[in-house]
Write a protein that holds these residues in place. Structure first.
Motif, PDB file in Angstrom:
ATOM      1  N   GLU A 174       3.452  -8.015   5.161  1.00  0.00           N
ATOM      2  CA  GLU A 174       2.222  -8.784   4.968  1.00  0.00           C
ATOM      3  C   GLU A 174       1.080  -8.182   5.794  1.00  0.00           C
ATOM      4  O   GLU A 174      -0.054  -8.072   5.327  1.00  0.00           O
ATOM      5  CB  GLU A 174       2.453 -10.242   5.354  1.00  0.00           C
ATOM      6  CG  GLU A 174       1.259 -11.138   5.071  1.00  0.00           C
ATOM      7  CD  GLU A 174       1.527 -12.596   5.404  1.00  0.00           C
ATOM      8  OE1 GLU A 174       0.842 -13.470   4.846  1.00  0.00           O
ATOM      9  OE2 GLU A 174       2.418 -12.862   6.234  1.00  0.00           O
ATOM     10  N   ALA A 175       1.397  -7.773   7.031  1.00  0.00           N
ATOM     11  CA  ALA A 175       0.369  -7.191   7.894  1.00  0.00           C
ATOM     12  C   ALA A 175      -0.120  -5.850   7.354  1.00  0.00           C
ATOM     13  O   ALA A 175      -1.309  -5.540   7.425  1.00  0.00           O
ATOM     14  CB  ALA A 175       0.926  -7.025   9.307  1.00  0.00           C
ATOM     15  N   LEU A 176       0.791  -5.046   6.796  1.00  0.00           N
ATOM     16  CA  LEU A 176       0.389  -3.772   6.194  1.00  0.00           C
ATOM     17  C   LEU A 176      -0.565  -3.994   5.027  1.00  0.00           C
ATOM     18  O   LEU A 176      -1.525  -3.248   4.839  1.00  0.00           O
ATOM     19  CB  LEU A 176       1.620  -3.001   5.722  1.00  0.00           C
ATOM     20  CG  LEU A 176       2.511  -2.392   6.810  1.00  0.00           C
ATOM     21  CD1 LEU A 176       3.777  -1.826   6.194  1.00  0.00           C
ATOM     22  CD2 LEU A 176       1.763  -1.306   7.579  1.00  0.00           C
ATOM     23  N   CYS A 177      -0.277  -5.042   4.245  1.00  0.00           N
ATOM     24  CA  CYS A 177      -1.159  -5.358   3.116  1.00  0.00           C
ATOM     25  C   CYS A 177      -2.529  -5.829   3.585  1.00  0.00           C
ATOM     26  O   CYS A 177      -3.509  -5.737   2.843  1.00  0.00           O
ATOM     27  CB  CYS A 177      -0.516  -6.434   2.232  1.00  0.00           C
ATOM     28  SG  CYS A 177       0.912  -5.853   1.322  1.00  0.00           S
TER      29      CYS A 177
ATOM     30  N   SER B  39       7.270   4.205  -1.916  1.00  0.00           N
ATOM     31  CA  SER B  39       7.290   5.286  -0.938  1.00  0.00           C
ATOM     32  C   SER B  39       6.019   5.396  -0.117  1.00  0.00           C
ATOM     33  O   SER B  39       5.935   6.236   0.778  1.00  0.00           O
ATOM     34  CB  SER B  39       7.551   6.629  -1.639  1.00  0.00           C
ATOM     35  OG  SER B  39       6.549   6.870  -2.619  1.00  0.00           O
ATOM     36  N   ARG B  40       5.020   4.574  -0.405  1.00  0.00           N
ATOM     37  CA  ARG B  40       3.776   4.641   0.360  1.00  0.00           C
ATOM     38  C   ARG B  40       3.127   3.256   0.419  1.00  0.00           C
ATOM     39  O   ARG B  40       3.461   2.351  -0.342  1.00  0.00           O
ATOM     40  CB  ARG B  40       2.815   5.662  -0.253  1.00  0.00           C
ATOM     41  CG  ARG B  40       2.494   5.424  -1.709  1.00  0.00           C
ATOM     42  CD  ARG B  40       1.543   6.493  -2.241  1.00  0.00           C
ATOM     43  NE  ARG B  40       2.163   7.820  -2.193  1.00  0.00           N
ATOM     44  CZ  ARG B  40       2.876   8.305  -3.200  1.00  0.00           C
ATOM     45  NH1 ARG B  40       3.048   7.589  -4.317  1.00  0.00           N
ATOM     46  NH2 ARG B  40       3.409   9.491  -3.119  1.00  0.00           N
ATOM     47  N   GLN B  41       2.172   3.132   1.352  1.00  0.00           N
ATOM     48  CA  GLN B  41       1.554   1.833   1.609  1.00  0.00           C
ATOM     49  C   GLN B  41       0.790   1.328   0.397  1.00  0.00           C
ATOM     50  O   GLN B  41       0.784   0.120   0.121  1.00  0.00           O
ATOM     51  CB  GLN B  41       0.638   1.927   2.823  1.00  0.00           C
ATOM     52  CG  GLN B  41       0.106   0.573   3.294  1.00  0.00           C
ATOM     53  CD  GLN B  41      -0.580   0.673   4.642  1.00  0.00           C
ATOM     54  OE1 GLN B  41      -0.458   1.672   5.336  1.00  0.00           O
ATOM     55  NE2 GLN B  41      -1.313  -0.360   5.023  1.00  0.00           N
ATOM     56  N   SER B  42       0.163   2.204  -0.356  1.00  0.00           N
ATOM     57  CA  SER B  42      -0.604   1.762  -1.525  1.00  0.00           C
ATOM     58  C   SER B  42       0.313   1.100  -2.563  1.00  0.00           C
ATOM     59  O   SER B  42      -0.065   0.107  -3.187  1.00  0.00           O
ATOM     60  CB  SER B  42      -1.347   2.944  -2.150  1.00  0.00           C
ATOM     61  OG  SER B  42      -0.443   3.956  -2.564  1.00  0.00           O
ATOM     62  N   GLU B  43       1.529   1.647  -2.730  1.00  0.00           N
ATOM     63  CA  GLU B  43       2.483   1.032  -3.659  1.00  0.00           C
ATOM     64  C   GLU B  43       2.919  -0.329  -3.154  1.00  0.00           C
ATOM     65  O   GLU B  43       3.065  -1.279  -3.929  1.00  0.00           O
ATOM     66  CB  GLU B  43       3.700   1.935  -3.825  1.00  0.00           C
ATOM     67  CG  GLU B  43       3.447   3.228  -4.569  1.00  0.00           C
ATOM     68  CD  GLU B  43       4.730   4.027  -4.705  1.00  0.00           C
ATOM     69  OE1 GLU B  43       5.612   3.599  -5.478  1.00  0.00           O
ATOM     70  OE2 GLU B  43       4.863   5.061  -4.027  1.00  0.00           O
TER      71      GLU B  43
ATOM     72  N   ARG C 116       2.613  -3.924  -5.074  1.00  0.00           N
ATOM     73  CA  ARG C 116       3.762  -4.798  -5.338  1.00  0.00           C
ATOM     74  C   ARG C 116       3.447  -6.225  -4.898  1.00  0.00           C
ATOM     75  O   ARG C 116       3.585  -7.176  -5.650  1.00  0.00           O
ATOM     76  CB  ARG C 116       4.995  -4.320  -4.567  1.00  0.00           C
ATOM     77  CG  ARG C 116       5.484  -2.928  -4.928  1.00  0.00           C
ATOM     78  CD  ARG C 116       6.468  -2.966  -6.066  1.00  0.00           C
ATOM     79  NE  ARG C 116       7.180  -1.710  -6.189  1.00  0.00           N
ATOM     80  CZ  ARG C 116       6.727  -0.613  -6.774  1.00  0.00           C
ATOM     81  NH1 ARG C 116       5.490  -0.607  -7.268  1.00  0.00           N
ATOM     82  NH2 ARG C 116       7.483   0.467  -6.866  1.00  0.00           N
ATOM     83  N   ILE C 117       3.054  -6.351  -3.630  1.00  0.00           N
ATOM     84  CA  ILE C 117       2.849  -7.674  -3.052  1.00  0.00           C
ATOM     85  C   ILE C 117       1.579  -8.316  -3.587  1.00  0.00           C
ATOM     86  O   ILE C 117       1.498  -9.538  -3.741  1.00  0.00           O
ATOM     87  CB  ILE C 117       2.834  -7.576  -1.515  1.00  0.00           C
ATOM     88  CG1 ILE C 117       4.222  -7.117  -1.035  1.00  0.00           C
ATOM     89  CG2 ILE C 117       2.467  -8.908  -0.873  1.00  0.00           C
ATOM     90  CD1 ILE C 117       4.316  -6.870   0.443  1.00  0.00           C
TER      91      ILE C 117
END
Length: 364
Positions: free
Chosen positions: A307-310, A343-347, A351-352
């Motif tokens: 959640e924090a990465l998003c 495989s990466r933050q953008s994916e 997703r979320i």
């Protein structure tokens, strides 16, 4: 500081359990640590150790020195159970210096492990052991160290008990299936062709009410024909090759607000399975972390990191905010990517980002 969250995450996450001895040792400034549980005092079902000793050295201990462990023997008494002790209270320095385990095993491998904080936990039919160690030249354990571990011993005992109750084959196959009944949402797991594999108690109760969802030939169906068309389309999309992305639809019921059904596919070994979570708006959880944890089989810590990465947090920022090492955050992110099949933050954000915002604290 010992984080209760990390102890309970170890109940259902093998990787966290494997690291728990290191986590506890680091929290109180110990050089090494070991903890294990079994179904009897002399039975070891699982063991976690900090890696300070090699696998070969631990195997040698099991084969030749286990019966000479005077620290362990001192703790295997009824009056010491469910407490953490500075072992010097039971084994004087001179007795340890003259012991076979110290002279032949510890000194035999060029080590100087000399101090121990330990305890035995008995709870719900399990017997657990904890040992945290320092070298001879390091400072003795303090009363504050003892109290810090004592404050956590009840949580560790409950964690041991949970692990002992989980079906091991199911748990090693995928922790998500072993924890279905530990979450508050109605959770369905299905094969890629839509055939139901398992559901938890809230999901079973939802099917019994038959006011929105039902089973026909072990296929999940919506009672409303229009909703069922949308449901089958969502299930087909989830089973597609690119199926890691999540989607959500409304499932109307006879009375009350419709359920929100979040659907995604997860990889289990070489296969894909579909996970569907029915959220009741009347009892909805505003936590996005709670839903992504359930949907993808994340631990609580992993869900919060996701959640924090998003939200755009960086690794160093997360490390400081959560009070954990940078390598811990990297490991959590690696686990998140594996479970969400990206495989990466953008994916991950994509997703979320597809999940609906349900609670008052989230954007509608």
């Amino acid at each position: 500081m010992i984080r209760t969250e990390e102890i309970y995450d170890a109940a259902t996450d093998d990787a966290v359990f494997d690291q728990l001895a290191s986590t506890l040792a680091e929290a109180i400034g110990a050089r090494s640590g070991v903890l294990h549980w079994g179904l009897a005092p002399n039975h070891v079902a699982e063991i976690s150790y900090s890696g300070y000793f090699s696998d070969a050295q631990m195997a040698l201990y099991d084969q030749e020195f286990h019966d000479d462990d005077i620290w362990g023997g001192a703790l295997d008494r009824a009056e010491t159970t469910n407490r953490i002790w500075n072992i010097e209270a039971f084994v004087p320095t001179q007795a340890y210096e003259g012991s076979r385990i110290y002279n032949e095993w510890i000194r035999g491998m060029g080590d100087d492990t000399f101090r121990c904080l330990g305890g035995v936990i008995r709870r719900d039919g399990t017997a657990g052991h904890i040992g945290l160690h320092r070298g001879r030249t390091q400072k003795p354990f303090s009363e504050d160290d003892v109290q810090a571990m004592q404050d956590s011993i009840g949580h560790i005992g409950r964690m041991f008990a949970i692990r002992s109750k989980l079906d091991r084959a199911q748990h090693h196959g995928r922790s998500l299936h072993a924890t279905l009944d530990l979450v508050g949402h109605a959770v369905f797991t299905m094969r890629a062709d839509g055939v139901l594999i398992d559901c938890n108690r809230p999901a079973d109760a939802l099917l019994r009410r038959a006011d929105a969802l039902t089973l026909r030939q072990r296929q999940l169906k919506a009672c409303d024909p229009r909703d069922d068309e949308a449901l089958q389309t969502a299930l087909r999309a989830a089973s597609a090759r690119q199926g890691g992305q999540a989607g959500a639809i409304f499932i109307h019921r006879e009375q009350g607000l419709p359920y929100v059904l979040s659907i995604a596919s997860v990889r289990v070994g070489m296969d894909r399975q579909i996970v569907a979570i029915a959220t009741d708006p009347a009892a909805r959880d505003p936590s996005l972390a709670s839903r992504i944890r359930t949907l993808y089989g994340l631990t609580r810590a992993e869900a919060e990191v996701a959640e924090a990465l998003c939200a755009g947090r960086g690794l160093e920022e997360l490390s400081q905010e959560r009070g954990v090492a940078l390598n811990t955050v990297r490991t959590q992110i690696k686990n998140i990517y594996a479970k969400l099949d990206c495989s990466r933050q953008s994916e991950l954000v994509a997703r979320i980002g597809a999940l609906p915002r349900l609670g008052a604290g989230e954007e509608e």
